[in-house]
Design an enzyme around this catalytic site. Structure first.
Site, PDB file in Angstrom:
ATOM      1  N   THR A 186      -0.951  59.414  76.646  1.00 29.46           N
ATOM      2  CA  THR A 186       0.017  58.670  77.097  1.00 29.46           C
ATOM      3  C   THR A 186       1.096  57.996  76.902  1.00 29.46           C
ATOM      4  O   THR A 186       2.030  58.748  75.719  1.00 29.46           O
ATOM      5  CB  THR A 186      -0.706  56.906  76.445  1.00 29.46           C
ATOM      6  OG1 THR A 186      -1.972  57.202  76.629  1.00 29.46           O
ATOM      7  CG2 THR A 186      -0.238  55.512  76.654  1.00 29.46           C
ATOM      8  N   GLU A 187       2.072  57.731  78.309  1.00 29.28           N
ATOM      9  CA  GLU A 187       3.116  57.932  78.270  1.00 29.28           C
ATOM     10  C   GLU A 187       3.797  59.439  77.736  1.00 29.28           C
ATOM     11  O   GLU A 187       5.670  59.533  77.133  1.00 29.28           O
ATOM     12  CB  GLU A 187       4.164  56.383  76.821  1.00 29.28           C
ATOM     13  CG  GLU A 187       3.177  55.772  77.210  1.00 29.28           C
ATOM     14  CD  GLU A 187       3.760  54.895  78.350  1.00 29.28           C
ATOM     15  OE1 GLU A 187       4.217  55.649  79.088  1.00 29.28           O
ATOM     16  OE2 GLU A 187       2.980  53.804  78.981  1.00 29.28           O
TER      17      GLU A 187
END
Lengths: 410, 401
Positions: free
Chosen positions: A153-154
């Site tokens: 994530t990210e």
């Protein structure tokens, strides 16, 4: 000279379950956190899904399919979150059919990640692995493919994550090509993460990626309006004698962050043709890039690096006390939630892990604030925080009321 | 006795305690036989008021209520769409012109003006009629700005009105001392008449346990609910309250804090509770009215009035009526009429924390406080307030009842 100067295009597809205006008065009485009754609201998930589908998913999938049909060397990699897939299944399954048509060409790779687009890696290894596994199964059942590459994530990455992914059997992992880490080295090579045996690391070329993702429609930018010929020459010069040039960005760059009237679709179509017009150029999927090229060096990132903001760290998600409080209280419920075997409750709890929720609570307005303001559906980070905390309280209440576990306090 | 009463709001079109106090006071004065002409700066129906004549000084709708808010003049400018009434000052000017026109045909025995909002109109009415002006001070700029000079224009209007008034009524000794010390008014010109409380206005109500369902569930787990029902502004001392809350939670973690209301300090308070790692124990409701407002008192066990400067503080009596134990800062006037309460200086977070833990850890202490204060607030009556006001009026007016 062979055809091995490769662009790796990787697009991230995601929609969160935005929390509605969930007040103190909803807490412990109404257990639906995501279903905003006001259709016009900025946190009505269905309205936003339809809007982004019309502006981005449908036209971009059409364009990608067209490019795949036209150019045998064109390839693309996608990561598609579980929360996105659920919303598409609910409101517009034809969007998933379009993605399936892309994957069926055999030249579109699906990248693994956490189903809930969460920061679980930093809070609970077991919950993190659960979510990776749930996502892999969902991708397998939906597209009939096994994943071989991983992105967190990210793009939140560190050596520990790479070592985990290596042990897990992934062949490729993605990260930001951040200068303070790389020093004199270029992001345009395949690397080996510190402390791993087999896995290879691809690094985002953030300059050329962000030209599209952030700067493309900025009329104050000295290069505006950007022509595809100019951009192709930048990519060509940027890659130089390197192995791969990694363009990583949100899928929604096309049509949502950069609207159709900016010319982004036509620009992209021309760029692909122009890039492939040279006999030495090609596209790779992420796993293919790592298979074709040998690592040139070992890269170590002991501290977490993300693809966000000037700092490239997690401060947009965990930088203030509200964000830390929110996730501390959420993850403290893990064992009670999982023990409950209440599937609806587990799903609600997991949907609250999506990183967007804490991103909406970000208060560092001054250097990066405009980006955050654009992406927030709430009046302020404080409102986002209050609604979220009330939802956590309600999750806790359900644990107590239905399963007689936990306590109502944090 | 004919009273020209110059006010700014009346229920249900009120933004807070000023309207409530004016309502009960005028009603009690009417019951004592006074004839009242009450001027408000907006156009609206007051269906429950038939004991006096209400005059509407402008055509502004009560929709502009927030702009005409009696407490917050950060919005002195740009309060309405009406081309001639864009600012608070313009509304005040039109209000004064309306009063001038009224006085072409009417002659009151006394002019009773409430707070800075209507002081200029009061002074003008005195000039025209040569009748005594009694200024009733519910709050000064010094209170609203949290103990500093505040808006100089507002301060100036207050200074002028207090100097030209024949008599001044202050709602507490605290307010009187501010009038004397900060505005240099001779003490013998100022009479203290504390506000009262009308339990009858609080009838016709049944608590709905579902409104604050989560807090009720916490109470079943042995939690003590501490509440404030107020505007979230600097004047209210809420940052200090949150610091005391964090200190108290270290000793007794079965404490929950209900912060009911809205205001310009809201975001800061939310952030402060996160900084203190007590977000989970603090419940922000936003602005509450009606059932949510009443039920906030009912769900609460302890009510804190944490103000840095509070002329009176009617909310404390409302909370007492709903069975709360009271903790009241020494800077709040309502504490002057109550004995069965805990007191603390608004800045003394250790002392407040100690009192919170004490009540949370002892059911008998909590009930002693709440039962004790019930005996006290019952004795405060608006009828007594009206009689005291009348005696002030009569001391300056030749024309008696």
């Amino acid at each position: 000279m062979s055809k091995n100067r490769g662009v790796v295009l990787y697009l991230h597809v995601h929609q969160p379950w935005r929390v509605r205006s969930y007040s103190v008065f909803d807490t412990a009485t109404n257990h639906d956190y995501y279903d905003e009754s006001d259709y016009q609201s900025d946190h009505n998930n269905e309205r936003i899904f339809h809007k982004v589908a019309d502006k981005s998913y449908r036209p971009m999938n059409t364009l990608l399919k067209k490019l795949l049909d036209k150019h045998p060397d064109f390839k693309v990699s996608l990561s598609i979150t579980g929360t996105f897939i659920e919303q598409a299944e609910l409101w517009d399954p034809s969007v998933l059919d379009d993605f399936r048509a892309l994957v069926d060409t055999g030249r579109v790779e699906i990248v693994s990640e956490t189903y809930y687009h969460s920061l679980a890696f930093f809070y609970s290894r077991s919950e993190f692995e659960n979510q990776v596994e749930i996502h892999r199964q969902k991708i397998k059942s939906l597209f009939g493919v096994e994943t071989t590459a991983f992105r967190n994530t990210e793009l939140a990455y560190n050596d520990e994550l790479a070592q985990w992914a290596d042990d897990y059997g992934f062949k490729t992992i993605l990260a930001e090509g951040w200068d303070p880490v790389l020093g004199w080295r270029s992001p345009n090579y395949v690397y080996r993460p510190e402390g791993t045996n087999n896995i290879k690391l691809l690094l985002k070329n953030y300059k050329l990626s962000d030209d599209l993702a952030f700067r493309f429609s900025n009329q104050g930018w000295s290069e505006w309006p950007l022509k595809s010929e100019t951009y192709t020459s930048w990519v060509n010069d940027g890659l130089g004698d390197g192995q791969v040039l990694n363009l990583f960005m949100d899928y929604e760059t096309f049509g949502e962050h950069q609207w159709e009237d900016t010319g982004i679709f036509g620009f992209f179509e021309s760029f692909v043709s122009q890039w492939l017009s040279s006999p030495y150029n090609t596209f790779y999927t992420v796993t293919e890039a790592a298979e074709v090229h040998q690592p040139t060096d070992v890269v170590s990132m002991p501290d977490t690096v993300t693809w966000a903001d000037a700092e490239r760290d997690l401060t947009a998600w965990l930088g203030n006390d509200m964000q830390q409080e929110a996730l501390r209280h959420l993850y403290s419920l893990e064992s009670d939630i999982l023990r409950s075997n209440d599937l609806a409750l587990i799903a609600d709890w997991r949907n609250l892990q999506t990183s967007d929720h804490v991103y909406y609570m970000c208060t560092k307005w001054f250097s990066d604030g405009d980006v955050h303001a654009y992406f927030s559906p709430y009046d302020s980070p404080y409102d986002a925080f209050l609604y979220y905390m009330n939802a956590i309280r309600d999750v806790r209440w359900r644990l107590m009321e239905y399963h007689r576990t936990g306590g109502l306090y944090g | 006795m004919n009273i020209l009463m110059l006010g700014w709001e009346l229920p249900p079109h009120n933004s807070g305690g000023l309207g409530v106090a004016c309502y009960h006071m005028s009603k009690a004065l009417a019951l004592e036989g006074a004839t009242i002409d009450f001027v408000v700066p907006y156009q609206a129906r007051h269906e429950t008021i038939d004991y006096m004549k209400i005059h509407h000084a402008t055509k502004l709708s009560p929709l502009d209520r927030y702009g005409l808010n009696a407490y917050d003049h950060s919005s002195v400018e740009g309060i309405s769409q009406s081309p001639h009434l864009r600012t608070m000052r313009e509304v005040q000017r039109e209000y004064t012109q309306y009063v001038e026109k009224m006085l072409e045909t009417a002659t009151p025995d006394v002019i009773h003006a409430h707070d800075w909002l209507t002081m200029e109109a009061g002074v003008r009415a005195k000039e025209i009629t040569n009748k005594p002006l009694v200024v009733h001070v519910h709050a000064t700029e010094y209170d609203r700005s949290g103990g500093v000079y505040g808006n100089p224009v507002v301060h100036e209007i207050e200074q002028h009105g207090l100097l030209l008034a024949d008599r001044i009524i202050a709602v507490s000794e605290i307010t009187k001392s501010i009038i004397v010390d900060k505005y240099n008014i001779p003490a013998d010109k100022v009479e203290v008449v504390h506000n009262a409380f009308d339990p009858a206005s609080m009838e016709d109500y049944e608590y709905d346990h579902k409104t604050y369902a989560y807090l009720e569930a916490l109470k079943r787990e042995g939690y003590t609910v501490v509440s404030v029902v107020t505007r979230l502004t600097l004047q209210k001392g809420l940052s200090q309250l949150l610091r005391a809350a964090a200190r108290a939670i270290e000793k007794n973690d079965k404490l929950a804090f209900l912060i009911a209301g809205d205001g310009d300090q809201r975001d800061e308070l939310i952030e402060t509770s996160a900084n203190l790692r007590i977000s989970d124990k603090v419940f922000f409701t936003g602005f509450v009215r009606g059932r949510e407002w009443r039920d906030a008192y009912s769900v609460s066990d302890v009510f804190v009035m944490s103000s840095i400067s509070e002329p009176f503080g009617l909310a404390a009596l409302e909370a007492a009526h709903h069975g709360n134990a009271l903790i009241i800062s020494k800077q709040s006037g309502v504490g002057e009429v109550l004995n069965n309460i805990f007191r603390y200086d608004y800045w003394d977070i250790d002392k407040l924390a100690d009192q919170l833990v004490g009540i949370a850890s002892s059911a008998s202490l909590a009930s002693a406080l709440s039962e004790g204060v019930k005996q006290e607030y019952c004795k405060l009556s608006w009828s007594d307030v009206a009689k005291r006001c009348l005696s002030v009026f009569e001391s300056k007016s030749g024309n008696l009842l």
